[in-house]
Design an enzyme around this catalytic site. Structure first.
Site, PDB file in Angstrom:
ATOM      1  N   LEU A  39     -80.522   3.603 -25.817  1.00 44.20           N
ATOM      2  CA  LEU A  39     -79.641   4.509 -25.097  1.00 44.20           C
ATOM      3  C   LEU A  39     -78.287   4.356 -25.778  1.00 44.20           C
ATOM      4  O   LEU A  39     -77.778   3.242 -25.895  1.00 44.20           O
ATOM      5  CB  LEU A  39     -79.582   4.110 -23.617  1.00 44.20           C
ATOM      6  CG  LEU A  39     -79.092   5.116 -22.604  1.00 44.20           C
ATOM      7  CD1 LEU A  39     -79.850   6.438 -22.688  1.00 44.20           C
ATOM      8  CD2 LEU A  39     -79.194   4.558 -21.197  1.00 44.20           C
ATOM      9  N   ASP A  40     -77.726   5.445 -26.274  1.00 40.60           N
ATOM     10  CA  ASP A  40     -76.460   5.381 -26.992  1.00 40.60           C
ATOM     11  C   ASP A  40     -75.372   4.742 -26.144  1.00 40.60           C
ATOM     12  O   ASP A  40     -75.410   4.806 -24.919  1.00 40.60           O
ATOM     13  CB  ASP A  40     -76.013   6.788 -27.409  1.00 40.60           C
ATOM     14  CG  ASP A  40     -76.928   7.405 -28.453  1.00 40.60           C
ATOM     15  OD1 ASP A  40     -77.467   6.658 -29.283  1.00 40.60           O
ATOM     16  OD2 ASP A  40     -77.108   8.631 -28.418  1.00 40.60           O
ATOM     17  N   ALA A  41     -74.370   4.179 -26.802  1.00 39.83           N
ATOM     18  CA  ALA A  41     -73.267   3.511 -26.104  1.00 39.83           C
ATOM     19  C   ALA A  41     -72.539   4.465 -25.165  1.00 39.83           C
ATOM     20  O   ALA A  41     -72.071   4.054 -24.103  1.00 39.83           O
ATOM     21  CB  ALA A  41     -72.291   2.904 -27.110  1.00 39.83           C
TER      22      ALA A  41
END
Length: 178
Positions: A39-41
């Protein structure tokens, strides 16, 4: 062992920090668990971690096509035309997406605040949609909503297959039974 974690904005899907982003070690102090998927930052929500390599592969590997569901706050008003395009699959630079489940939803009533808050423009309304996909390309949801003229402002993963965020506050984790 399987863990569900409600990942806050600004946290990487890895234990070590990098640049301006913090890592999972700031939230989870358990040896021997590994992230199942990413999950992207700048995205929030459900992240699964496990100590079982086979379970990790089953959750993360696109071949198993485990459905992932997201709440997406977008700039603009969600139209039937945009929902139909998302449901059929949209063309991206790396090829067409698989069909998705897409529907407009009311703003979530029980949503934690984000730090920093999303940008708001008085002249441009925002709306929410729920989007479920069975693939996991890089920044796919953001690229899909942009392709239908609805730039993503906030992205929250609410479920991966049978696992969900229900009742889990942002920045906390819980052991669950697979």
């Amino acid at each position: 062992m399987l863990i569900r974690f409600n990942k806050p904005y600004g946290v990487l899907s890895q234990f070590t920090p990098e640049g301006r982003w913090t890592g999972l070690a700031d939230h989870i102090d358990l040896p021997g668990v590994y992230v199942a998927g990413r999950l992207d930052a700048d995205s929030e929500g459900l992240l699964l971690l496990t100590s079982d390599g086979q379970e990790q592969a089953r959750i993360a590997d696109p071949r198993f096509k485990m459905e992932k569901t997201y709440l997406v706050q977008v700039e603009g008003i969600v139209t039937d035309q945009a929902l139909t395009a998302l449901a059929r699959g949209v063309s991206l630079k790396d090829g067409p997406t698989l069909p998705a489940r897409a529907r407009a939803v009311a703003p979530p009533a029980e949503l934690w605040s984000r730090n920093p808050p999303i940008r708001e423009r008085q002249s441009i309304p925002t709306s929410w949609l729920e989007l479920s996909i069975r693939e996991g390309r890089n920044r796919q949801i953001r690229r899909m909503t942009a392709a239908v003229g609805l730039p993503t402002l906030r992205l929250i993963r609410t479920a991966i297959g049978p696992y969900n965020l229900d009742g889990l506050p942002s920045g906390t984790w819980q052991k669950i039974t697979p």
